[in-house]
Design a protein around this motif. Structure first.
Motif, short mmCIF file in Angstrom:
data_model
loop_
_atom_site.label_atom_id
_atom_site.label_comp_id
_atom_site.label_asym_id
_atom_site.label_seq_id
_atom_site.Cartn_x
_atom_site.Cartn_y
_atom_site.Cartn_z
N HIS A 24 -8.51 -0.57 -1.59
CA HIS A 24 -8.28 -1.12 -0.26
C HIS A 24 -9.17 -2.33 -0.03
O HIS A 24 -8.73 -3.35 0.52
CB HIS A 24 -8.54 -0.06 0.82
CG HIS A 24 -8.41 -0.58 2.21
ND1 HIS A 24 -9.51 -0.81 3.02
CD2 HIS A 24 -7.33 -0.96 2.94
CE1 HIS A 24 -9.10 -1.28 4.17
NE2 HIS A 24 -7.79 -1.39 4.16
N HIS A 79 -2.01 -2.77 3.86
CA HIS A 79 -1.41 -1.65 4.59
C HIS A 79 -1.19 -0.46 3.67
O HIS A 79 -1.57 0.68 3.99
CB HIS A 79 -0.09 -2.13 5.19
CG HIS A 79 0.80 -1.07 5.74
ND1 HIS A 79 0.33 -0.04 6.54
CD2 HIS A 79 2.14 -0.88 5.62
CE1 HIS A 79 1.35 0.73 6.89
NE2 HIS A 79 2.44 0.25 6.33
N ASN A 93 -4.50 1.11 2.46
CA ASN A 93 -5.13 1.87 3.53
C ASN A 93 -4.51 3.25 3.65
O ASN A 93 -5.22 4.27 3.74
CB ASN A 93 -5.01 1.11 4.85
CG ASN A 93 -5.70 1.81 5.99
OD1 ASN A 93 -6.89 2.05 5.95
ND2 ASN A 93 -4.94 2.16 7.02
N HIS A 131 -6.12 7.08 2.96
CA HIS A 131 -6.04 8.19 3.90
C HIS A 131 -5.37 9.41 3.27
O HIS A 131 -5.79 10.55 3.49
CB HIS A 131 -5.27 7.77 5.15
CG HIS A 131 -6.00 6.77 5.97
ND1 HIS A 131 -5.43 6.10 7.03
CD2 HIS A 131 -7.27 6.31 5.91
CE1 HIS A 131 -6.30 5.28 7.58
NE2 HIS A 131 -7.43 5.39 6.91
N ILE A 150 -4.59 -5.06 10.99
CA ILE A 150 -4.56 -5.50 9.60
C ILE A 150 -4.87 -6.99 9.48
O ILE A 150 -5.45 -7.45 8.50
CB ILE A 150 -3.20 -5.16 8.96
CG1 ILE A 150 -3.02 -3.63 8.93
CG2 ILE A 150 -3.08 -5.74 7.56
CD1 ILE A 150 -1.64 -3.18 8.50
N ALA A 191 -13.09 -1.44 8.64
CA ALA A 191 -12.33 -0.38 7.97
C ALA A 191 -12.80 -0.21 6.54
O ALA A 191 -13.00 0.93 6.06
CB ALA A 191 -10.84 -0.69 8.01
N CYS A 192 -13.03 -1.31 5.82
CA CYS A 192 -13.51 -1.23 4.44
C CYS A 192 -14.89 -0.56 4.39
O CYS A 192 -15.16 0.29 3.53
CB CYS A 192 -13.58 -2.62 3.83
SG CYS A 192 -11.98 -3.40 3.51
N HIS A 207 -14.54 3.18 5.05
CA HIS A 207 -14.04 3.90 3.87
C HIS A 207 -15.19 4.18 2.90
O HIS A 207 -15.31 5.30 2.38
CB HIS A 207 -12.96 3.07 3.17
CG HIS A 207 -11.66 3.02 3.89
ND1 HIS A 207 -10.63 2.21 3.50
CD2 HIS A 207 -11.21 3.69 4.99
CE1 HIS A 207 -9.60 2.38 4.31
NE2 HIS A 207 -9.94 3.26 5.23
#
Length: 229
Positions: free
Chosen positions: A128, A141, A144, A148, A179, A188-189, A192
């Motif tokens: 990702h 997208h 990601n 999940h 996004i 988000a990165c 994660h």
């Protein structure tokens, strides 16, 4: 027409494999949602989609049927197919239920996670991050959602896993705008990577905080765009 999916779709779509032409129209619609070319409540007219995506009518119809099954598209009586739009109440209800699902998944993860499975989750986080640096919106997208799928799949409860996967798609019209937001994407990165670290450290409380907080930035972006007017 031969039925198969592209390699980067494997394990991401929660549905049977689709003809290439249908998958291509779905991807094109996703891209236009992410870019903001198709907005919430936008009516999806078959003739326009056929022209925009150089697709036959039966292909467009099949793509819309699949997107409706996933919850991305809705068909109110007498109004035709439209991109789902959330009001404040429905968005709150959706994110409340997603939080319930994510909590249930994290609480069910057996710690420590076996090395091979932990490696797979780490590799998905790295994929990702690599997609994020590439600027390929569909790859971001897909990567990601793949992260999940693997992360929440650690709960080993197929009903929770499938519910999370389906609600990832149902929430796509709300999540899509994060996004293209570089701050949201960088966060988000980082989250994660922190989730992988928490798995390594067997820190369930931190995992819970991360899994629940991870959803909020995309929600705030949607609220700012469509619910604060």
């Amino acid at each position: 027409m031969t039925r198969h999916s592209s390699k980067r779709d494997l394990g991401v779509f929660p549905h049977a494999e689709l003809p290439v032409a249908v998958a291509a129209v779905i991807e094109a619609i996703e891209m236009d949602i992410i870019r903001g070319h198709i907005l919430p409540s936008t009516r999806l007219i078959e003739d326009h989609l056929m022209e925009d995506y150089d697709a036959k009518r039966h292909v467009v119809r099949a793509a819309l049927v699949e997107l409706q099954r996933l919850g991305v598209v809705v068909k109110p009586p007498h109004l035709g197919a439209r991109i789902r739009r959330f009001d404040a109440q429905s968005l709150e209800a959706l994110y409340h239920f997603r939080a319930v699902l994510h909590r249930a998944a994290v609480e069910s993860i057996a710690l420590p996670v076996p090395g091979e499975r932990l490696h797979a989750v780490r590799a998905a986080a790295d994929a990702h991050a690599l997609a994020a640096s590439s600027g390929d919106l569909i790859a971001i997208h897909r990567a990601n959602m793949a992260f999940h799928r693997l992360f929440f799949g650690l709960c080993d409860n197929p009903y929770i896993e499938e519910s999370i996967r389906l609600h990832d798609w149902l929430s796509f019209p709300a999540r899509a705008y994060a996004i293209t937001d570089q701050t949201a994407l960088s966060t988000a990165c980082a989250e994660h990577a922190q989730m992988v670290e928490a798995l390594e450290q067997r820190d369930r409380l931190r995992l819970l905080d991360l899994a629940l907080g991870h959803m909020l930035q995309a929600r705030r972006i949607y609220e700012g765009k469509y619910l604060s007017r």
